[in-house]
Design a protein around this motif. Sequence first.
Motif, PDB file in Angstrom:
ATOM      1  N   SER A   1     108.417  46.467 -11.165  1.00  0.00           N
ATOM      2  CA  SER A   1     108.705  46.710  -9.640  1.00  0.00           C
ATOM      3  C   SER A   1     108.611  47.968  -9.207  1.00  0.00           C
ATOM      4  N   TYR A   2     109.669  48.652  -9.914  1.00  0.00           N
ATOM      5  CA  TYR A   2     109.741  50.176  -9.774  1.00  0.00           C
ATOM      6  C   TYR A   2     108.407  50.858  -9.979  1.00  0.00           C
ATOM      7  N   LEU A   3     107.843  50.717 -10.928  1.00  0.00           N
ATOM      8  CA  LEU A   3     106.316  51.042 -10.933  1.00  0.00           C
ATOM      9  C   LEU A   3     105.428  50.790 -10.067  1.00  0.00           C
ATOM     10  N   ASN A   4     105.146  49.579  -9.696  1.00  0.00           N
ATOM     11  CA  ASN A   4     104.340  49.124  -8.665  1.00  0.00           C
ATOM     12  C   ASN A   4     104.749  49.826  -7.320  1.00  0.00           C
ATOM     13  N   LYS A   5     106.088  50.033  -6.681  1.00  0.00           N
ATOM     14  CA  LYS A   5     106.481  50.650  -5.906  1.00  0.00           C
ATOM     15  C   LYS A   5     106.157  52.051  -5.745  1.00  0.00           C
ATOM     16  N   LYS A   6     106.312  52.966  -6.683  1.00  0.00           N
ATOM     17  CA  LYS A   6     105.773  54.081  -7.022  1.00  0.00           C
ATOM     18  C   LYS A   6     104.334  54.398  -6.667  1.00  0.00           C
TER      19      LYS A   6
ATOM     20  N   CYS B   1      95.384  58.910 -11.937  1.00  0.00           N
ATOM     21  CA  CYS B   1      96.067  57.804 -11.462  1.00  0.00           C
ATOM     22  C   CYS B   1      95.908  56.690 -12.009  1.00  0.00           C
ATOM     23  N   GLN B   2      94.885  56.371 -12.769  1.00  0.00           N
ATOM     24  CA  GLN B   2      94.498  55.125 -13.263  1.00  0.00           C
ATOM     25  C   GLN B   2      95.346  54.830 -14.437  1.00  0.00           C
ATOM     26  N   TYR B   3      95.965  56.037 -15.097  1.00  0.00           N
ATOM     27  CA  TYR B   3      96.537  55.916 -16.249  1.00  0.00           C
ATOM     28  C   TYR B   3      98.274  55.522 -15.808  1.00  0.00           C
ATOM     29  N   LEU B   4      98.551  55.361 -14.564  1.00  0.00           N
ATOM     30  CA  LEU B   4      99.866  55.215 -14.197  1.00  0.00           C
ATOM     31  C   LEU B   4     100.225  53.602 -14.403  1.00  0.00           C
ATOM     32  N   ARG B   5      99.873  53.191 -15.729  1.00  0.00           N
ATOM     33  CA  ARG B   5     100.136  51.943 -16.194  1.00  0.00           C
ATOM     34  C   ARG B   5     101.203  51.767 -17.478  1.00  0.00           C
TER      35      ARG B   5
END
Length: 281
Positions: free
Chosen positions: A166-171, A218-222
């Motif tokens: 959830s924190y990753l999705n929020k950021k 940004c696609q690698y923010l996974r």
Amino acid sequence: MAGPELEDGYTRVANEIYEEVAMRKFNGIQLRMLLIVWRYTYGFKRKSAELSATFLATALRSDLSGIKKELKKLFEMNVLKVFRQAQGKHGRMIGFNKYSEQWLVGCNPPPQLPESDESTGGELHPLPVDNSPPLEGGNRPPKKERKKIIKKGEIDMPNIHEEIISYLNKKTGKRYSSKVKTNKELINGRISEGRTIDDFKYVIDTKCSHWLNDPKMCQYLRPATLFRPSNFDNYLNQQPTEQEDNNPGQMTKDEKLDYEDAIREWVMQGNDPADFRFERD
């Protein structure tokens, strides 16, 4: 429904420790905290781990302020001790002090036993006898009825997975799921190495500062990139920056196409996109 099985994982604690802890004047929350400390130290065959107050509160589903208060008491009683102070981005390593003679917590007084009852032949409150027939093969159900619910090494704490994803999705503004098997396995792997929720958040914050405004990175923010074993420790030791040199914003159209092809090939070869460097002609 099948019950817990040793093959799904177990924690070895010496009988003497159980006996000593049972005799001491610990309150309920302190006993529960000791169980979690044993689980994440002895349960992984190690003496200490990065167990923050936030991690303990999450594991016990308890109030953080209360956990901090009781954690301080356990340190003062010398039941828990610090094996390594916090260093840089790494939290302090704490563990259980197995030497009970060093504990500063008293024992419960011996019980006042009543006189024996002649109606029971001098035996005090005899325990009821269970005359039910045993299950086949001892006290375990037949093998075909057993179902393995938690795989070996998996951490059955979905609230941790949910908090991190959830924190990753929020950021990032993305919609990754905490229920996806690969995401859970990546998080479990890092937690089993002693990493904390704060470590995950630091990695997410750091890489967002590097890549979030870069349309190519940004696609690698996974989870597959951020929480990969070969990447996580490196990211944890990086400093947040506004932008990295990889930003192709000032490239010509042809250079951008070459950049996209080059980084795509780099990642497909299993490399970390953070290590990619594009050389212009």
